[in-house]
Scaffold this active site. Structure first.
Site, mmCIF file in Angstrom:
data_model
loop_
_atom_site.group_PDB
_atom_site.id
_atom_site.type_symbol
_atom_site.label_atom_id
_atom_site.label_comp_id
_atom_site.label_asym_id
_atom_site.label_seq_id
_atom_site.Cartn_x
_atom_site.Cartn_y
_atom_site.Cartn_z
ATOM 1 N N SER A 159 0.850 -1.192 0.000
ATOM 2 C CA SER A 159 0.000 0.000 0.000
ATOM 3 C C SER A 159 0.881 1.236 0.000
ATOM 4 O O SER A 159 2.108 1.144 0.050
ATOM 5 C CB SER A 159 -0.915 -0.007 1.237
ATOM 6 O OG SER A 159 -0.157 0.080 2.420
ATOM 7 N N ARG A 283 -10.324 -0.463 4.142
ATOM 8 C CA ARG A 283 -9.971 0.341 5.310
ATOM 9 C C ARG A 283 -10.356 1.787 5.032
ATOM 10 O O ARG A 283 -10.732 2.149 3.907
ATOM 11 C CB ARG A 283 -8.470 0.257 5.581
ATOM 12 C CG ARG A 283 -7.628 0.628 4.363
ATOM 13 C CD ARG A 283 -6.146 0.629 4.630
ATOM 14 N NE ARG A 283 -5.362 0.731 3.428
ATOM 15 C CZ ARG A 283 -5.125 1.844 2.753
ATOM 16 N NH1 ARG A 283 -5.656 2.970 3.170
ATOM 17 N NH2 ARG A 283 -4.387 1.847 1.664
#
Length: 411
Positions: A159, A283
């Site tokens: 990420s 998320r």
């Protein structure tokens, strides 16, 4: 009376403190479990309880949480995104073990593998870029030629744009492949490279809680060939039709991936064929997005996320409708940060909500070409998009800094 604790698996440099403060406002006692608590400055600064434990070891985490149960009522568990987002998966497994609300860890795990994610999206008919999965330099170059430059190369797991690069020709493909496979990139799992068509068009991100699209942001990046955020605006100025199409595609991603519990951030590009999904993140989007949503809509996503985690009723109602934007400060060179000037004047500009630098003078700067390059931000908000942009520009114009390049080593 036994205190209710919120367990935080790992921390977050941008949002960790916001979660700690929100938990405390809700009467919870935040406890961070981390392999290295010292890496999060706010833990020592705010005297947050932290326990050093291997967060890659599920059994060790279960033992630690079981020990805490003797003292606290564990009300909820949240995992923060790391370079590989494994803490989010681990937190989901802990939620299942201790019987507290949480996401499906299998869905999170599949989503965090970019190859598995794309396979599921493609099977569900969600528009995505053409892609291939490669495990060797030969395969990378072959697939890049097949898809046709420009292409994006990125690790299959990760990420924050770590290891992600736009390659405009085969020479750049070979160069970045050597970087990824030659020992410079730290792999979180076995090396697999996603070779992906470059979907060209404006960037958007759908901010979702549960199955509700809270809003759609837009962002601009720094200089190519990397993807480091330079400016973020919430909400994006969209027509009703474009908003509806992005929202529909985003919700189809949730169905395809078995998501729909808690926060999700879905990144897209608006291309000639409409919205194309770049990535689904299981998320909350990173800082400063939660701050922008709160300024724009009066909605504290972090607090509402915690309410969901502890089983309380949440409230996603908008309290007003403004536009908020952030300019991210990015260094233009490596070196030593000498000084920062104008931040106190900038924060005094009407409409500026925050001016923040993450580092101070005399700090060494070595650019990574990913989210770690950010050294600060300024956030502004007002009732209209145009006035917010004007406020942001006035504040940015007041801020300056100096970086002295590292001395060169003479031969």
């Amino acid at each position: 009376m036994v205190r209710r604790a919120l367990i935080l698996v790992e921390g977050h440099s941008g949002m960790g403190l916001l979660y700690v403060q929100a938990a405390q406002r809700l009467g919870l006692h935040p406890i961070t479990l981390s392999a290295d608590p010292a890496q999060y400055d706010y833990i020592a600064a705010e005297c947050v309880q932290a326990i050093c434990v291997d967060t890659d070891d599920l059994d060790a985490l279960i033992r630690e949480c079981s020990r805490l149960c003797a003292t606290y009522d564990i009300a909820g568990i949240i995992g923060f995104s790391r370079a590989d987002e494994s803490a989010c998966v681990t937190a989901g497994k802990l939620c299942r073990h201790f019987g507290v609300p949480g996401p499906n860890p299998s869905s999170i795990e599949r989503c965090c593998d970019k190859i598995a994610q794309r396979q599921l999206l493609a099977e569900a008919g969600v528009p995505i870029p053409a892609y291939r999965m490669a495990v060797s330099g030969t395969e990378v170059e072959s697939f890049a030629a097949e898809i046709g430059p420009p292409v994006i190369l990125k690790p299959a797991v990760g990420s924050g744009s770590i290891g992600v690069r736009l390659c405009r020709n085969i020479d750049e493909v070979a160069e970045h492949t050597t970087y990824l496979l030659g020992g410079k990139h730290k792999w979180q799992s076995s090396p697999r490279i996603l070779v992906e068509e470059f979907a060209q068009g404006p960037y958007y991100c759908a901010e979702i809680m549960g199955n509700e699209v809270i809003g759609i942001s837009t962002a601009e990046f720094g200089r190519p060939p990397y993807f480091v955020f330079r400016e973020c605006t919430f909400p994006a100025a969209l027509t009703d039709d474009v908003h509806e199409r992005i929202a529909d595609v985003s919700l189809s991603c949730l169905r395809a991936l078995g998501l729909g519990w808690g926060p999700t951030a879905i990144e897209l590009r608006w291309t000639k064929r409409g919205p194309v999904v770049i990535e689904v993140n299981p998320r909350l989007a990173g800082s400063p997005t939660p701050q922008l949503v709160q300024l724009a809509y009066g909605l504290d996503l972090i607090t509402e996320h915690i309410k969901l985690v502890i089983g309380d009723e949440w409230n996603l109602r908008r309290r007003h409708s403004h536009t908020a934007a952030a300019r991210i400060f990015l260094p233009d060179r490596d070196g030593i940060l000498d000084w920062i000037d104008g931040d106190s004047r900038a924060v005094a500009v009407p409409g500026v909500a925050e001016v923040k630098f993450y580092i101070g003078p005399k700090t060494p700067i070595v650019r990574n070409s990913d989210y770690r390059d950010s050294i600060g931000h300024v956030i502004a908000a007002s009732p209209t998009h145009a006035s917010t942009e004007g406020i942001l520009e006035r504040a940015v114009d007041l801020i300056d800094w100096s970086i002295t390049p590292f001395p060169t080593v003479s031969q």
